[in-house]
Write a protein that holds these residues in place. Sequence first.
Motif, PDB file in Angstrom:
ATOM      1  N   ALA A  54       0.829  -1.203   0.000  1.00 33.95           N
ATOM      2  CA  ALA A  54       0.000   0.000   0.000  1.00 33.95           C
ATOM      3  C   ALA A  54       0.865   1.254   0.000  1.00 33.95           C
ATOM      4  O   ALA A  54       0.522   2.267  -0.633  1.00 33.95           O
ATOM      5  N   ARG A  55       1.965   1.189   0.689  1.00 35.06           N
ATOM      6  CA  ARG A  55       2.897   2.325   0.738  1.00 35.06           C
ATOM      7  C   ARG A  55       3.488   2.599  -0.643  1.00 35.06           C
ATOM      8  O   ARG A  55       3.621   3.756  -1.063  1.00 35.06           O
ATOM      9  N   ILE A  56       3.841   1.544  -1.359  1.00 36.75           N
ATOM     10  CA  ILE A  56       4.377   1.707  -2.711  1.00 36.75           C
ATOM     11  C   ILE A  56       3.289   2.228  -3.649  1.00 36.75           C
ATOM     12  O   ILE A  56       3.526   3.116  -4.476  1.00 36.75           O
ATOM     13  N   GLU A  57       2.077   1.676  -3.517  1.00 32.14           N
ATOM     14  CA  GLU A  57       0.971   2.139  -4.346  1.00 32.14           C
ATOM     15  C   GLU A  57       0.683   3.619  -4.099  1.00 32.14           C
ATOM     16  O   GLU A  57       0.383   4.377  -5.038  1.00 32.14           O
ATOM     17  N   ALA A  58       0.781   4.053  -2.842  1.00 33.23           N
ATOM     18  CA  ALA A  58       0.559   5.458  -2.514  1.00 33.23           C
ATOM     19  C   ALA A  58       1.605   6.345  -3.189  1.00 33.23           C
ATOM     20  O   ALA A  58       1.295   7.462  -3.622  1.00 33.23           O
ATOM     21  N   PHE A  59       2.842   5.861  -3.283  1.00 27.35           N
ATOM     22  CA  PHE A  59       3.885   6.610  -3.986  1.00 27.35           C
ATOM     23  C   PHE A  59       3.510   6.765  -5.460  1.00 27.35           C
ATOM     24  O   PHE A  59       3.591   7.862  -6.033  1.00 27.35           O
ATOM     25  N   PHE A  60       3.107   5.662  -6.092  1.00 28.00           N
ATOM     26  CA  PHE A  60       2.710   5.727  -7.495  1.00 28.00           C
ATOM     27  C   PHE A  60       1.496   6.639  -7.673  1.00 28.00           C
ATOM     28  O   PHE A  60       1.418   7.398  -8.642  1.00 28.00           O
ATOM     29  N   LEU A  61       0.549   6.566  -6.749  1.00 31.80           N
ATOM     30  CA  LEU A  61      -0.637   7.406  -6.852  1.00 31.80           C
ATOM     31  C   LEU A  61      -0.278   8.889  -6.772  1.00 31.80           C
ATOM     32  O   LEU A  61      -0.813   9.714  -7.517  1.00 31.80           O
ATOM     33  N   ASP A  62       0.647   9.218  -5.895  1.00 31.37           N
ATOM     34  CA  ASP A  62       1.098  10.607  -5.791  1.00 31.37           C
ATOM     35  C   ASP A  62       1.754  11.060  -7.093  1.00 31.37           C
ATOM     36  O   ASP A  62       1.497  12.164  -7.576  1.00 31.37           O
ATOM     37  N   CYS A  63       2.584  10.189  -7.675  1.00 30.45           N
ATOM     38  CA  CYS A  63       3.226  10.534  -8.953  1.00 30.45           C
ATOM     39  C   CYS A  63       2.180  10.745 -10.040  1.00 30.45           C
ATOM     40  O   CYS A  63       2.250  11.707 -10.825  1.00 30.45           O
ATOM     41  N   VAL A  64       1.210   9.839 -10.113  1.00 27.64           N
ATOM     42  CA  VAL A  64       0.173   9.938 -11.138  1.00 27.64           C
ATOM     43  C   VAL A  64      -0.638  11.219 -10.965  1.00 27.64           C
ATOM     44  O   VAL A  64      -0.892  11.945 -11.938  1.00 27.64           O
ATOM     45  N   ARG A  65      -1.046  11.509  -9.759  1.00 28.80           N
ATOM     46  CA  ARG A  65      -1.864  12.701  -9.528  1.00 28.80           C
ATOM     47  C   ARG A  65      -1.107  13.979  -9.867  1.00 28.80           C
ATOM     48  O   ARG A  65      -1.665  14.908 -10.460  1.00 28.80           O
ATOM     49  N   ARG A  66       0.166  14.032  -9.474  1.00 34.44           N
ATOM     50  CA  ARG A  66       0.958  15.213  -9.806  1.00 34.44           C
ATOM     51  C   ARG A  66       1.138  15.324 -11.308  1.00 34.44           C
ATOM     52  O   ARG A  66       1.106  16.428 -11.881  1.00 34.44           O
ATOM     53  N   GLY A  67       1.323  14.172 -11.960  1.00 32.49           N
ATOM     54  CA  GLY A  67       1.494  14.182 -13.411  1.00 32.49           C
ATOM     55  C   GLY A  67       0.225  14.557 -14.144  1.00 32.49           C
ATOM     56  O   GLY A  67       0.269  15.266 -15.162  1.00 32.49           O
ATOM     57  N   GLN A  68      -0.923  14.098 -13.642  1.00 38.08           N
ATOM     58  CA  GLN A  68      -2.182  14.505 -14.265  1.00 38.08           C
ATOM     59  C   GLN A  68      -2.434  15.995 -14.070  1.00 38.08           C
ATOM     60  O   GLN A  68      -3.021  16.651 -14.922  1.00 38.08           O
ATOM     61  N   HIS A  69      -1.985  16.516 -12.949  1.00 39.76           N
ATOM     62  CA  HIS A  69      -2.153  17.946 -12.681  1.00 39.76           C
ATOM     63  C   HIS A  69      -1.278  18.791 -13.602  1.00 39.76           C
ATOM     64  O   HIS A  69      -1.727  19.833 -14.102  1.00 39.76           O
ATOM     65  N   ASP A  70      -0.018  18.335 -13.828  1.00 44.32           N
ATOM     66  CA  ASP A  70       0.871  19.159 -14.666  1.00 44.32           C
ATOM     67  C   ASP A  70       0.809  18.788 -16.144  1.00 44.32           C
ATOM     68  O   ASP A  70       1.487  19.397 -16.969  1.00 44.32           O
ATOM     69  N   GLY A  71      -0.013  17.787 -16.492  1.00 42.28           N
ATOM     70  CA  GLY A  71      -0.209  17.443 -17.892  1.00 42.28           C
ATOM     71  C   GLY A  71       0.759  16.421 -18.450  1.00 42.28           C
ATOM     72  O   GLY A  71       0.688  16.106 -19.644  1.00 42.28           O
ATOM     73  N   SER A  72       1.640  15.853 -17.632  1.00 38.61           N
ATOM     74  CA  SER A  72       2.606  14.886 -18.148  1.00 38.61           C
ATOM     75  C   SER A  72       2.083  13.458 -18.125  1.00 38.61           C
ATOM     76  O   SER A  72       2.602  12.592 -18.843  1.00 38.61           O
ATOM     77  N   VAL A  73       1.065  13.189 -17.319  1.00 43.34           N
ATOM     78  CA  VAL A  73       0.500  11.850 -17.199  1.00 43.34           C
ATOM     79  C   VAL A  73      -0.911  11.843 -17.759  1.00 43.34           C
ATOM     80  O   VAL A  73      -1.684  12.793 -17.557  1.00 43.34           O
ATOM     81  N   THR A  74      -1.270  10.781 -18.467  1.00 46.25           N
ATOM     82  CA  THR A  74      -2.582  10.684 -19.085  1.00 46.25           C
ATOM     83  C   THR A  74      -3.713  10.849 -18.075  1.00 46.25           C
ATOM     84  O   THR A  74      -3.623  10.378 -16.940  1.00 46.25           O
ATOM     85  N   ARG A  75      -4.778  11.524 -18.518  1.00 45.31           N
ATOM     86  CA  ARG A  75      -5.994  11.644 -17.731  1.00 45.31           C
ATOM     87  C   ARG A  75      -7.109  10.780 -18.311  1.00 45.31           C
ATOM     88  O   ARG A  75      -8.272  10.895 -17.926  1.00 45.31           O
ATOM     89  N   ALA A  76      -6.755   9.894 -19.247  1.00 42.82           N
ATOM     90  CA  ALA A  76      -7.741   9.032 -19.881  1.00 42.82           C
ATOM     91  C   ALA A  76      -8.185   7.904 -18.968  1.00 42.82           C
ATOM     92  O   ALA A  76      -9.191   7.250 -19.224  1.00 42.82           O
ATOM     93  N   LEU A  77      -7.435   7.665 -17.892  1.00 43.41           N
ATOM     94  CA  LEU A  77      -7.783   6.641 -16.912  1.00 43.41           C
ATOM     95  C   LEU A  77      -7.718   7.241 -15.518  1.00 43.41           C
ATOM     96  O   LEU A  77      -6.992   8.216 -15.282  1.00 43.41           O
ATOM     97  N   ALA A  78      -8.448   6.647 -14.608  1.00 43.23           N
ATOM     98  CA  ALA A  78      -8.490   7.152 -13.237  1.00 43.23           C
ATOM     99  C   ALA A  78      -7.121   7.009 -12.573  1.00 43.23           C
ATOM    100  O   ALA A  78      -6.378   6.058 -12.838  1.00 43.23           O
ATOM    101  N   ASP A  79      -6.810   7.969 -11.705  1.00 39.52           N
ATOM    102  CA  ASP A  79      -5.512   7.958 -11.040  1.00 39.52           C
ATOM    103  C   ASP A  79      -5.283   6.674 -10.233  1.00 39.52           C
ATOM    104  O   ASP A  79      -4.192   6.092 -10.260  1.00 39.52           O
ATOM    105  N   GLU A  80      -6.336   6.185  -9.538  1.00 41.79           N
ATOM    106  CA  GLU A  80      -6.184   4.969  -8.745  1.00 41.79           C
ATOM    107  C   GLU A  80      -5.867   3.765  -9.621  1.00 41.79           C
ATOM    108  O   GLU A  80      -5.050   2.905  -9.248  1.00 41.79           O
ATOM    109  N   ASP A  81      -6.501   3.678 -10.792  1.00 41.01           N
ATOM    110  CA  ASP A  81      -6.258   2.551 -11.691  1.00 41.01           C
ATOM    111  C   ASP A  81      -4.829   2.575 -12.226  1.00 41.01           C
ATOM    112  O   ASP A  81      -4.175   1.527 -12.342  1.00 41.01           O
ATOM    113  N   LEU A  82      -4.337   3.762 -12.573  1.00 40.39           N
ATOM    114  CA  LEU A  82      -2.968   3.870 -13.068  1.00 40.39           C
ATOM    115  C   LEU A  82      -1.960   3.497 -11.978  1.00 40.39           C
ATOM    116  O   LEU A  82      -0.960   2.829 -12.254  1.00 40.39           O
TER     117      LEU A  82
END
Length: 203
Positions: free
Chosen positions: A117-145
């Motif tokens: 869960a700790r590792i998943e939380a790290f990935f989730l933080d990366c995904v959310r920050r990336g979706q916010h700055d436009g570097s990570v796709t928003r075509a899928l939910a952050d939790e799924d990514l």
Amino acid sequence: MLDAAVACFWRHGFDATSIRDLIGETGLTAASLYNAFGDKRSLFRLALERYIEGGIGQRLARYQEVSPLEGVRGYLRDVVERSLNDPANKGCMVVNAALEFATRDSEFRPMIAGTFARIEAFFLDCVRRGQHDGSVTRALADEDLARHCLAVLMGVRVLARIRPERAVLDGAVAALLRSLEARPDEGLLISRNDHAEIRPDTP
């Protein structure tokens, strides 16, 4: 002494590690080992905690301060390099423990699940920050990514034990990274927590 125990359990696993193995690895007598650490299960718990904080914890801290995609890329490539440079093909001690007995052991299952869960939380933080700055796709939910990142990491860890080949491991990581990259034609994603759905952009 504890680092020696980590090496022993990491190499053999919990069930296959004997007290004789631990005595040989740590240099302690049986009496000293029991006096210092208690029984084998207690020593394994301490060894696993040390592995988690000394390995996984430090890696998470290292890649939390970089850009979102670089954080995911750096974490996974670090794992690949460590796997390819391990002649014993030991894999990850936490993943090994999960495969060995986590589903039948009420003591260690929460500890292992908490680490995942700790590792998943790290990935989730990366995904959310990336979706916010436009570097990570928003075509899928952050939790799924984030869960997809975790699943690929687990797959790489297991594959590395039986097929420690750069092309195999790099290929799995490269495909994940390509799937995370934002595309110019994406719609607006509403958070899964708000009943996520993909909506087309409007002028």
